[in-house]
Design a protein around this motif. Structure first.
Motif, PDB file in Angstrom:
ATOM      1  N   THR A  62      23.252  -5.439  14.985  1.00 37.79           N
ATOM      2  CA  THR A  62      22.193  -6.665  15.334  1.00 37.79           C
ATOM      3  C   THR A  62      21.688  -6.813  14.196  1.00 37.79           C
ATOM      4  O   THR A  62      21.016  -7.607  14.455  1.00 37.79           O
ATOM      5  CB  THR A  62      21.144  -5.452  16.346  1.00 37.79           C
ATOM      6  OG1 THR A  62      21.970  -5.275  17.850  1.00 37.79           O
ATOM      7  CG2 THR A  62      20.107  -6.766  17.035  1.00 37.79           C
ATOM      8  N   ASP A  63      21.561  -5.856  13.135  1.00 41.01           N
ATOM      9  CA  ASP A  63      20.189  -5.959  12.326  1.00 41.01           C
ATOM     10  C   ASP A  63      20.881  -6.868  11.476  1.00 41.01           C
ATOM     11  O   ASP A  63      20.521  -8.254  10.650  1.00 41.01           O
ATOM     12  CB  ASP A  63      20.115  -5.010  11.175  1.00 41.01           C
ATOM     13  CG  ASP A  63      18.908  -4.324  12.173  1.00 41.01           C
ATOM     14  OD1 ASP A  63      18.008  -4.543  12.907  1.00 41.01           O
ATOM     15  OD2 ASP A  63      18.574  -2.825  11.635  1.00 41.01           O
ATOM     16  N   CYS A 105      31.224 -17.182  14.532  1.00 46.16           N
ATOM     17  CA  CYS A 105      29.675 -17.206  13.943  1.00 46.16           C
ATOM     18  C   CYS A 105      29.457 -17.825  13.387  1.00 46.16           C
ATOM     19  O   CYS A 105      27.821 -18.888  12.484  1.00 46.16           O
ATOM     20  CB  CYS A 105      28.740 -16.266  13.866  1.00 46.16           C
ATOM     21  SG  CYS A 105      28.772 -14.753  15.062  1.00 46.16           S
ATOM     22  N   TYR A 154      25.813  -3.404   4.766  1.00 47.74           N
ATOM     23  CA  TYR A 154      26.507  -2.949   6.510  1.00 47.74           C
ATOM     24  C   TYR A 154      27.716  -2.764   5.679  1.00 47.74           C
ATOM     25  O   TYR A 154      28.799  -1.582   6.853  1.00 47.74           O
ATOM     26  CB  TYR A 154      26.383  -4.585   7.470  1.00 47.74           C
ATOM     27  CG  TYR A 154      26.680  -4.074   8.367  1.00 47.74           C
ATOM     28  CD1 TYR A 154      26.395  -3.680   9.258  1.00 47.74           C
ATOM     29  CD2 TYR A 154      28.597  -4.742   8.803  1.00 47.74           C
ATOM     30  CE1 TYR A 154      27.760  -3.017  10.291  1.00 47.74           C
ATOM     31  CE2 TYR A 154      29.217  -4.455  10.267  1.00 47.74           C
ATOM     32  CZ  TYR A 154      28.042  -3.877  11.015  1.00 47.74           C
ATOM     33  OH  TYR A 154      28.556  -3.162  12.429  1.00 47.74           O
ATOM     34  N   LEU A 184      23.447  -9.364  11.755  1.00 42.26           N
ATOM     35  CA  LEU A 184      23.485 -10.738  12.335  1.00 42.26           C
ATOM     36  C   LEU A 184      22.261 -11.570  11.961  1.00 42.26           C
ATOM     37  O   LEU A 184      22.563 -12.416  12.063  1.00 42.26           O
ATOM     38  CB  LEU A 184      23.423 -10.854  14.108  1.00 42.26           C
ATOM     39  CG  LEU A 184      25.390 -10.078  14.880  1.00 42.26           C
ATOM     40  CD1 LEU A 184      25.031  -9.646  16.430  1.00 42.26           C
ATOM     41  CD2 LEU A 184      26.708 -10.616  14.141  1.00 42.26           C
ATOM     42  N   SER A 185      21.368 -10.891  12.061  1.00 44.21           N
ATOM     43  CA  SER A 185      20.266 -11.414  11.833  1.00 44.21           C
ATOM     44  C   SER A 185      19.492 -12.129   9.958  1.00 44.21           C
ATOM     45  O   SER A 185      20.010 -12.343   9.895  1.00 44.21           O
ATOM     46  CB  SER A 185      19.101 -11.247  12.131  1.00 44.21           C
ATOM     47  OG  SER A 185      18.418  -9.762  11.587  1.00 44.21           O
ATOM     48  N   GLU A 186      20.562 -11.074   9.645  1.00 46.36           N
ATOM     49  CA  GLU A 186      20.472 -10.863   7.866  1.00 46.36           C
ATOM     50  C   GLU A 186      21.292 -11.296   6.592  1.00 46.36           C
ATOM     51  O   GLU A 186      21.801 -11.494   5.983  1.00 46.36           O
ATOM     52  CB  GLU A 186      20.084  -9.143   7.210  1.00 46.36           C
ATOM     53  CG  GLU A 186      18.561  -9.130   8.524  1.00 46.36           C
ATOM     54  CD  GLU A 186      18.077  -7.260   8.160  1.00 46.36           C
ATOM     55  OE1 GLU A 186      19.506  -6.858   6.845  1.00 46.36           O
ATOM     56  OE2 GLU A 186      17.050  -7.223   8.557  1.00 46.36           O
ATOM     57  N   ASN A 190      30.128  -7.592  16.017  1.00 47.93           N
ATOM     58  CA  ASN A 190      30.034  -8.977  17.307  1.00 47.93           C
ATOM     59  C   ASN A 190      30.962  -7.923  18.095  1.00 47.93           C
ATOM     60  O   ASN A 190      30.927  -7.300  19.294  1.00 47.93           O
ATOM     61  CB  ASN A 190      30.435  -9.890  17.756  1.00 47.93           C
ATOM     62  CG  ASN A 190      29.427 -10.856  17.090  1.00 47.93           C
ATOM     63  OD1 ASN A 190      28.283 -10.879  17.843  1.00 47.93           O
ATOM     64  ND2 ASN A 190      29.328 -11.727  16.582  1.00 47.93           N
ATOM     65  N   GLN A 237      30.246 -10.738  10.527  1.00 48.53           N
ATOM     66  CA  GLN A 237      29.430 -10.757  11.564  1.00 48.53           C
ATOM     67  C   GLN A 237      30.702 -10.576  12.908  1.00 48.53           C
ATOM     68  O   GLN A 237      30.261 -10.399  13.888  1.00 48.53           O
ATOM     69  CB  GLN A 237      28.568 -12.496  11.881  1.00 48.53           C
ATOM     70  CG  GLN A 237      27.411 -12.101  10.542  1.00 48.53           C
ATOM     71  CD  GLN A 237      26.958 -13.468  10.930  1.00 48.53           C
ATOM     72  OE1 GLN A 237      27.436 -14.557  11.270  1.00 48.53           O
ATOM     73  NE2 GLN A 237      25.932 -14.084  10.320  1.00 48.53           N
ATOM     74  N   ARG A 244      25.254 -12.899   6.246  1.00 47.18           N
ATOM     75  CA  ARG A 244      25.900 -14.793   5.853  1.00 47.18           C
ATOM     76  C   ARG A 244      27.691 -14.577   6.559  1.00 47.18           C
ATOM     77  O   ARG A 244      27.885 -15.694   6.302  1.00 47.18           O
ATOM     78  CB  ARG A 244      25.425 -15.207   4.554  1.00 47.18           C
ATOM     79  CG  ARG A 244      25.936 -16.708   4.524  1.00 47.18           C
ATOM     80  CD  ARG A 244      25.201 -16.899   2.811  1.00 47.18           C
ATOM     81  NE  ARG A 244      24.983 -16.039   1.811  1.00 47.18           N
ATOM     82  CZ  ARG A 244      25.131 -16.039   1.169  1.00 47.18           C
ATOM     83  NH1 ARG A 244      23.511 -16.744   0.372  1.00 47.18           N
ATOM     84  NH2 ARG A 244      25.274 -15.890  -0.031  1.00 47.18           N
TER      85      ARG A 244
END
Length: 222
Positions: A182-183, A15, A75, A185-187, A198, A194, A189
């Motif tokens: 999933t959260d 990513c 996370y 991946l959008s929040e 995944n 990441q 860095r």
């Protein structure tokens, strides 16, 4: 004799972006002079797009800030106890599961999530954070976690009842993990965090499909 130029290749990695330096024909005597020369920076474009030539400063900006943020730490700190509960459940399956395929999926989950816990603990150590801020997280903050009452029911169940309850709880557990990943991946860095997220999405989504096919009736909750 013409001095070889330094080539810098900027390539997509997961990513994020990674920079690799390829040095050819440079000796310790002329390294200082070579550093004064402006290097070529090649950034491969997306599929169908041409590559771009960037300066070193532009390459650094394109790579972005990869340092973990609060979403990354949160996370990983929560996913460790989430995984640990899965190991408790798979440990019970090794003892009480009746169906061979239920035992096999439990072994698969255990074999994957044990090493993942080690990787996440290593990630936290690398960045100087404890396993969980404040000592622990409440289960209510982690989707999919089984309650103490549900775990007690699982420990007491035997045979087909155990298999059905294990599948029900582990499917919900996996769905919670996929939601958390999933959260992230959008929040988040950090590239490594990441990548771990995944892996969770890919592996546990596949296992959800397997477990659903094992349930006595796909249209009913066991």
């Amino acid at each position: 004799m013409k001095r070889p130029r330094r080539a810098i290749v900027l390539a997509a990695a997961g990513c994020g972006l990674a920079i690799s330096l390829t040095l050819s024909g440079c000796s310790s005597d002329d390294a200082g002079a070579d550093r004064a020369a402006a290097p070529n920076v090649v950034a491969p474009g997306k599929p169908g797009e041409p590559a771009k030539t960037l300066t070193v400063d532009e390459a650094r900006k394109a790579r972005g800030d990869d340092s973990p943020n609060s979403a990354d730490f949160g996370y990983v700190q929560m996913m460790i106890p989430h995984h640990r509960q899965a190991l408790v459940m798979t440990g019970l399956a090794k003892r009480y599961a009746r169906a061979e395929q239920v035992g096999r999926v439990a072994e698969r989950i255990s074999a994957a999530q044990g090493p993942e816990i080690g990787a996440m603990e290593g990630w936290l150590s690398r960045f100087g954070k404890p396993r969980a801020e404040g000592g622990h997280h409440h289960h209510g903050e982690m989707p999919g976690m089984a309650t103490a009452a549900q775990l007690a029911q699982l420990r007491a169940a035997r045979g087909e009842k155990f298999d059905a309850l294990f599948l029900k709880l582990m499917i919900a557990h996996h769905q919670g993990a996929v939601s958390m990943a999933t959260d992230l991946l959008s929040e988040g860095r950090n590239t490594l965090a990441q990548e771990m997220a995944n892996d969770v999405i890919a592996q546990q989504s596949a296992e959800i499909g397997r477990m659903r096919r094992m349930q006595p009736d796909a249209g009913q909750t066991p």
